[in-house]
Design a protein around this motif. Structure first.
Motif, short mmCIF file in Angstrom:
data_model
loop_
_atom_site.label_atom_id
_atom_site.label_comp_id
_atom_site.label_asym_id
_atom_site.label_seq_id
_atom_site.Cartn_x
_atom_site.Cartn_y
_atom_site.Cartn_z
N MET A 130 0.85 -1.21 0.00
CA MET A 130 0.00 0.00 0.00
C MET A 130 0.88 1.25 0.00
O MET A 130 1.85 1.33 0.76
N PRO A 131 0.57 2.25 -0.87
CA PRO A 131 1.40 3.46 -0.89
C PRO A 131 1.43 4.17 0.45
O PRO A 131 0.44 4.19 1.17
N PHE A 132 2.58 4.76 0.78
CA PHE A 132 2.73 5.51 2.02
C PHE A 132 2.04 6.86 1.86
O PHE A 132 1.91 7.39 0.78
N LYS A 133 1.61 7.44 2.98
CA LYS A 133 0.93 8.73 2.91
C LYS A 133 1.03 9.46 4.25
O LYS A 133 1.44 8.90 5.26
N PHE A 134 0.64 10.73 4.24
CA PHE A 134 0.52 11.52 5.45
C PHE A 134 -0.95 11.87 5.62
O PHE A 134 -1.77 11.68 4.70
N SER A 135 -1.32 12.39 6.78
CA SER A 135 -2.71 12.75 7.04
C SER A 135 -3.05 14.08 6.38
O SER A 135 -2.28 15.03 6.46
N GLY A 136 -4.20 14.14 5.73
CA GLY A 136 -4.64 15.38 5.11
C GLY A 136 -4.22 15.45 3.65
O GLY A 136 -4.02 14.44 2.98
N GLY A 137 -4.10 16.67 3.14
CA GLY A 137 -3.74 16.87 1.75
C GLY A 137 -4.96 17.03 0.87
O GLY A 137 -6.10 16.84 1.29
N VAL A 138 -4.73 17.42 -0.39
CA VAL A 138 -5.80 17.63 -1.35
C VAL A 138 -5.48 16.87 -2.64
O VAL A 138 -4.36 16.40 -2.83
N HIS A 139 -6.48 16.79 -3.51
CA HIS A 139 -6.32 16.01 -4.75
C HIS A 139 -6.70 16.87 -5.96
O HIS A 139 -7.76 16.66 -6.56
N PRO A 140 -5.85 17.83 -6.34
CA PRO A 140 -6.17 18.64 -7.51
C PRO A 140 -6.01 17.82 -8.79
O PRO A 140 -5.28 16.81 -8.80
N PRO A 141 -6.67 18.22 -9.90
CA PRO A 141 -6.40 17.57 -11.18
C PRO A 141 -4.90 17.67 -11.50
O PRO A 141 -4.29 18.72 -11.27
N ILE A 142 -4.31 16.60 -12.02
CA ILE A 142 -2.84 16.60 -12.16
C ILE A 142 -2.35 17.06 -13.53
O ILE A 142 -1.24 17.58 -13.63
N TYR A 143 -3.12 16.86 -14.60
CA TYR A 143 -2.76 17.35 -15.93
C TYR A 143 -1.36 16.94 -16.39
O TYR A 143 -0.73 17.65 -17.18
N LYS A 144 -0.87 15.81 -15.91
CA LYS A 144 0.49 15.41 -16.28
C LYS A 144 0.56 14.66 -17.61
O LYS A 144 1.64 14.49 -18.18
N SER A 145 -0.58 14.21 -18.11
CA SER A 145 -0.58 13.42 -19.34
C SER A 145 -0.08 14.21 -20.54
O SER A 145 0.33 13.64 -21.56
N LEU A 146 -0.10 15.55 -20.46
CA LEU A 146 0.37 16.38 -21.56
C LEU A 146 1.85 16.14 -21.86
O LEU A 146 2.28 16.26 -23.01
#
Length: 330
Positions: free
Chosen positions: A1-17
């Motif tokens: 399972m990927p490691f993570k911290f508590s909180g954060g947001v999930h903006p659109p990433i637009y990296k496919s460009l």
């Protein structure tokens, strides 16, 4: 399972460009405006005068204190002006305008350094300082300072930051995919300087290509770099996963105290682009006068990852990649 911290947001990433676009070799601009305050700390002090001829890689600004960094010419040409120029975050700062001399030979003369393995930590730090290496993840903190923890601060862990959690950006992703051996060479130098036995390469799980490439490169070295055990750590994709305190929490479980620094919990964090720059400084005698960036957006004719000389005008970069399909909103 990927490691993570508590909180954060999930903006659109637009990296496919740009995530699948190989790094383009940058052009040589006709002029560059090089800020003397492009790093955390005191601005560099000019060591050239108007009218001087300089070559790519030549020192043009000496460090203005311990927390400061030398600055180098990114093209060969004439010092046209020493003035003030605007920057995105510091307002107007002292800067040096260099105009190209028009010669075809604008490349830095690479000089492989013999006997790197025999260099001491002090010698390696001096090389990194003289090359003007700063953090390329955004903070631009002088790397020689970060690699010189004060007495009483014991460092046991190095984290290479390949999270690249910001939307749109893919230049670190491409560095890991295309130059894994150079990333590990830079990590090896950092490990030797700090004398640690544990290192992590932290990458968000939206970069499977980088995870695969770096994992394979680490396995080829039997999971060890310069005596340190190295692990590629997969992180949950969210913002700001790449911020130092959140990254340390995700990778090690340690909590940096409020107002504290990573070294307070035994960690040093360096960006993967910084590791490549450190490798080039130590192995190739190359100062920091260019870096890889992402030029992207839905209005771009040709989104790209490319290597750009420091001080290049944004308008020149955009023009070199075909300009805009339509007028950008910002």
């Amino acid at each position: 399972m990927p490691f993570k911290f508590s909180g954060g947001v999930h903006p659109p990433i637009y990296k496919s460009l740009t995530c699948d676009k190989s790094i383009k070799k940058g052009f040589v601009p006709k002029k560059v405006m090089i800020p003397l305050a492009q790093h955390v700390g005191a601005p560099a002090e000019p060591v050239v005068n108007v009218g001087d001829q300089v070559t790519a890689g030549a020192l043009i600004g000496k460090a203005g204190g311990f927390i400061s960094s030398p600055v180098h010419a990114s093209i060969s040409g004439k010092v046209a002006r020493i003035t003030y120029s605007p920057t995105p975050n510091l307002g107007r700062v002292p800067s040096i305008l260099i105009e190209s001399d028009g010669t075809e030979d604008q490349e830095f003369k690479i000089s492989p350094r013999p006997g790197v393995e025999g260099l001491s930590s002090e010698e390696l730090i001096a090389i990194i300082k003289d090359a003007g290496i700063v953090g390329l993840g955004g903070a631009a903190f002088p790397s020689h300072v970060k690699l010189s923890p004060p007495k009483g601060k014991t460092i046991d862990t190095v984290i290479l930051n390949g999270a690249e959690c910001e939307p749109y950006l893919t230049c670190d992703h491409r560095l890991m995919v295309e130059r894994p051996a150079d990333v590990l060479k830079g990590l090896g130098i950092i490990v030797k300087i700090l004398g640690v036995k544990k290192a992590y390469i932290a990458i968000e799980d939206n970069k499977p290509g980088a995870i695969e490439t770096m994992t394979k490169a680490v396995k080829e070295l039997s999971d060890r770099v310069n005596g340190a055990e190295v692990a590629v750590t997969t992180l949950k994709t969210k913002y700001p996963q790449g911020a130092e305190k959140q990254l340390i929490r995700s990778v090690t479980g340690r909590i940096v105290p409020a107002g504290g620094l990573p070294m307070d919990v035994g960690c040093v964090v360096q960006n993967v682009g910084t590791a490549v720059a450190i490798m080039e400084a130590v192995y190739l005698s190359k100062p920091l006068f260019e870096r890889t960036i992402t030029v992207t957006g839905s209005c771009r004719k040709e989104p790209a990852n490319m290597t750009v000389r420091v001080g290049t005008l944004i308008s020149d970069i955009i023009e070199s990649l075909g300009g805009f399909k339509h007028e950008p909103r910002k």
